[in-house]
Design a protein around this motif. Structure first.
Motif, short mmCIF file in Angstrom:
data_model
loop_
_atom_site.label_atom_id
_atom_site.label_comp_id
_atom_site.label_asym_id
_atom_site.label_seq_id
_atom_site.Cartn_x
_atom_site.Cartn_y
_atom_site.Cartn_z
N LYS B 76 -6.87 24.06 -23.23
CA LYS B 76 -7.25 24.60 -24.55
C LYS B 76 -7.02 26.11 -24.60
CE LYS B 76 -9.03 21.40 -27.34
NZ LYS B 76 -10.22 20.58 -26.98
N GLY B 77 -6.33 26.57 -25.60
CA GLY B 77 -6.09 28.01 -25.74
C GLY B 77 -5.07 28.56 -24.76
N GLY B 78 -4.58 27.70 -23.88
CA GLY B 78 -3.62 28.17 -22.88
C GLY B 78 -2.18 28.11 -23.39
N LYS B 79 -1.31 28.85 -22.73
CA LYS B 79 0.12 28.81 -23.06
C LYS B 79 0.89 28.11 -21.94
CE LYS B 79 2.37 32.18 -24.96
NZ LYS B 79 2.97 33.55 -25.04
N THR B 80 1.91 27.35 -22.33
CA THR B 80 2.71 26.58 -21.38
C THR B 80 3.63 27.49 -20.57
OG1 THR B 80 2.66 24.71 -22.91
CG2 THR B 80 4.43 24.70 -21.26
N PHE B 81 3.85 27.11 -19.32
CA PHE B 81 4.80 27.80 -18.45
C PHE B 81 6.15 27.93 -19.16
CE2 PHE B 81 8.04 27.06 -14.92
CZ PHE B 81 8.07 28.39 -14.50
N PHE B 82 6.73 29.14 -19.06
CA PHE B 82 7.99 29.41 -19.75
C PHE B 82 8.99 30.05 -18.80
CE2 PHE B 82 10.48 32.70 -22.18
CZ PHE B 82 11.35 31.83 -22.80
N TRP B 83 10.20 29.52 -18.78
CA TRP B 83 11.27 30.11 -17.96
C TRP B 83 12.49 30.32 -18.85
CZ3 TRP B 83 16.24 28.23 -16.90
CH2 TRP B 83 16.98 28.97 -15.96
N SER B 84 13.14 31.45 -18.62
CA SER B 84 14.35 31.72 -19.37
C SER B 84 15.43 32.22 -18.42
CB SER B 84 14.05 32.77 -20.44
OG SER B 84 15.23 33.23 -21.02
N GLY B 85 16.64 31.70 -18.59
CA GLY B 85 17.71 32.09 -17.67
C GLY B 85 19.06 32.08 -18.35
N LYS B 86 19.96 32.84 -17.73
CA LYS B 86 21.32 32.95 -18.26
C LYS B 86 22.31 32.62 -17.15
CE LYS B 86 24.53 36.28 -20.25
NZ LYS B 86 24.70 37.54 -21.00
N TYR B 87 23.16 31.64 -17.40
CA TYR B 87 24.15 31.25 -16.39
C TYR B 87 25.40 32.11 -16.49
CZ TYR B 87 21.28 27.25 -15.38
OH TYR B 87 20.23 26.45 -15.00
N HIS B 88 25.98 32.40 -15.34
CA HIS B 88 27.25 33.14 -15.31
C HIS B 88 28.39 32.19 -15.65
CE1 HIS B 88 25.01 35.90 -12.28
NE2 HIS B 88 24.56 36.02 -13.51
N ASN B 89 29.57 32.75 -15.77
CA ASN B 89 30.72 31.95 -16.19
C ASN B 89 31.04 30.79 -15.24
OD1 ASN B 89 31.33 33.08 -18.65
ND2 ASN B 89 32.53 34.72 -17.73
N ASP B 90 30.76 30.98 -13.95
CA ASP B 90 31.09 29.92 -12.98
C ASP B 90 30.03 28.82 -12.96
OD1 ASP B 90 28.95 30.97 -11.66
OD2 ASP B 90 30.06 31.64 -9.91
N MET B 91 28.92 29.02 -13.67
CA MET B 91 27.84 28.03 -13.78
C MET B 91 27.14 27.78 -12.45
SD MET B 91 27.27 26.75 -16.76
CE MET B 91 28.01 26.42 -18.34
#
Lengths: 308, 308
Positions: B76-91
């Protein structure tokens, strides 16, 4: 059994790896291809050039393996091609310390008369103009022409390279080179582009990650055998090509099914090549060892899932 | 059929690849594992934690796939774990743009009463202390505990990680992580060292280069399917682990032969995961597509050479 004509360097190498270093030892693409193909007892010949400094015992060693050496020109007063390199700790990258072309600079390949009807021609890594000259000397169109090349020729002999690629049935090339040649990062797309350049079959060598063969939408994969130690990777790609072409020459079957087995054998033989410096391991290799390792390849890859 | 208990993150991801970018979408190790294992119609449950901001429709989507979600705590009132990432051209490499632990920071996993007797426990990537807590809640020793982890825990929770590795039967880990964990460059040697740390089975994931499983001197290899395009690699390793554990749960057979099939299925399912952003492809996947792809894996790897 088909006749196998091999073209490529016969040379001196000096190699440094994290495990040690060598003086000038026997090397060269055609040497590795020939030693590898010799495991199939095929009727093969090498077309190459060496200098007067090249030891007769090396030539005798090749001849003793049923390899016709009459097409290896010995240039009086000339010096043999010499390459020297140092591998980094990961064994996947290396620095070239020296490249002395010597007699290779003016190499004019001459195909021995009785190999002009070879059914299989294996063009080892060399200037694409030299590779083309060999194709042009064949009495009739061979059943299969296999070409190996490298990024160096993409950088400095692009047009000649495209011309010879157009003439061959199979190209063997490593993953980075396939990307450079095609301008595509995805190997599936790279293979499609390379198909359009000529070769019906595209073999992409990924070193420790195995090799892929592409043909008309079909793909087959041969893993590299996971090894405790890679001692010296020199010649592994050529040994792979020798196993591939040697298998096809022995079995006189150039279907895709046959080529699957051929890249398994290529991978099998290459896994021995890297166990010792230079050609050492290939010179002592026995049929029993190859068969034993084939069992390991089967255990490594074969599974039983019913598909309904 | 065995009960499968899955532990791991259920989260929001924001992903950028050369093909585009997403807003906050469904992500998390346990999500991918659960979706993947659900293809085997196993009786599974996820233990995880989310915040009040987590959409009910995501939970409903998991529940609709026969995944018990009573062990997913909603804070309750909490926020979910969040991850953000960017892949390079070679993946193959990526930059992490944001990691917001949120409710994950104080996660105390609680195994639902009726999953304390699960025969198979799949510990997705999480703090090793959390993974250990789950093991300790089991009513009796599970038939098989599989652990996935990553380099992050080697850097900041080494002792906890070694303690949980000692308790598990199978570890799945990528090649670079296997090298870091063992201090060995050769994957064969790395697997030997990791065996000595506890796990009887060591699975080394090599991304686009496939996966190896090691057990007592035996090695088996599942290639990755060569794809025209990798759209988004996020979750591929978790999807692999879900396929692996799901297959074993369905077949109630944890022999090495069965694990061979399990990594083929893991690789099969992972090849779908990367075709679209996030969980999109896994949510629409059908049994027919999986079977069709299994045929492709057979064509890719199976060969017929008689060994005398």
């Amino acid at each position: 059994m088909s006749k196998l004509l091999i073209v490529g360097t016969v040379a001196f190498d000096a190699i440094e790896t994290p495990f040690g270093k060598t003086d000038k030892i026997l090397g060269g693409a055609a040497t590795y291809i020939g030693l590898s193909a010799a495991n199939f007892n095929v009727d093969s010949a090498i077309v190459s050039v060496v200098g007067e400094d090249f030891p007769q015992e090396y030539l005798d060693m090749l001849a003793a393996r049923n390899i016709d050496i009459s097409g290896i020109e010995v240039v009086k007063g000339g010096k043999t091609f010499f390459w020297s390199g140092k591998y980094h700790n990961d064994m996947n990258s290396r620095d070239t310390l020296a490249t002395e072309l010597n007699v290779l600079a003016d190499f004019n390949p001459v195909v021995p008369e009785n190999y002009k009807d070879s059914e299989i021609v294996m063009l080892g890594n060399l200037h694409p103009g030299v590779q083309m000259s060999v194709i042009n000397q064949m009495a009739e169109k061979p059943k299969l022409i296999v070409l190996d090349t490298m990024n160096f020729w993409m950088d400095c002999a692009w047009d000649d390279l495209l011309a010879v690629i157009k003439k061959v049935d199979v190209i063997t090339i490593n993953d980075e080179e396939a990307r450079q040649l095609s301008g595509e990062y995805s190997l599936v797309k790279a293979a499609q582009k390379i198909h359009e350049m000529g070769p019906e079959y595209v073999v992409i060598k990924k070193g420790e990650h195995g090799a892929l063969i592409f043909n008309d939408g079909n793909i087959f994969f041969a893993p590299a055998l996971p090894l405790e130690e890679v001692f010296d990777p020199t010649g592994a790609g050529d040994t792979f090509a020798g196993g591939f072409s040697g298998y096809l020459a022995k079995h006189e079957n150039i279907s895709f099914e046959s080529m699957k087995n051929a890249i398994i054998y290529g991978s099998n033989l290459a896994s021995f090549c890297v166990e010792k410096f230079g050609t050492q391991r290939m010179e002592s290799l026995t049929n029993e060892e190859i068969t034993e390792r084939l069992k390991q390849f089967k255990q490594l890859t074969q599974f039983e899932i019913e598909v309904n």
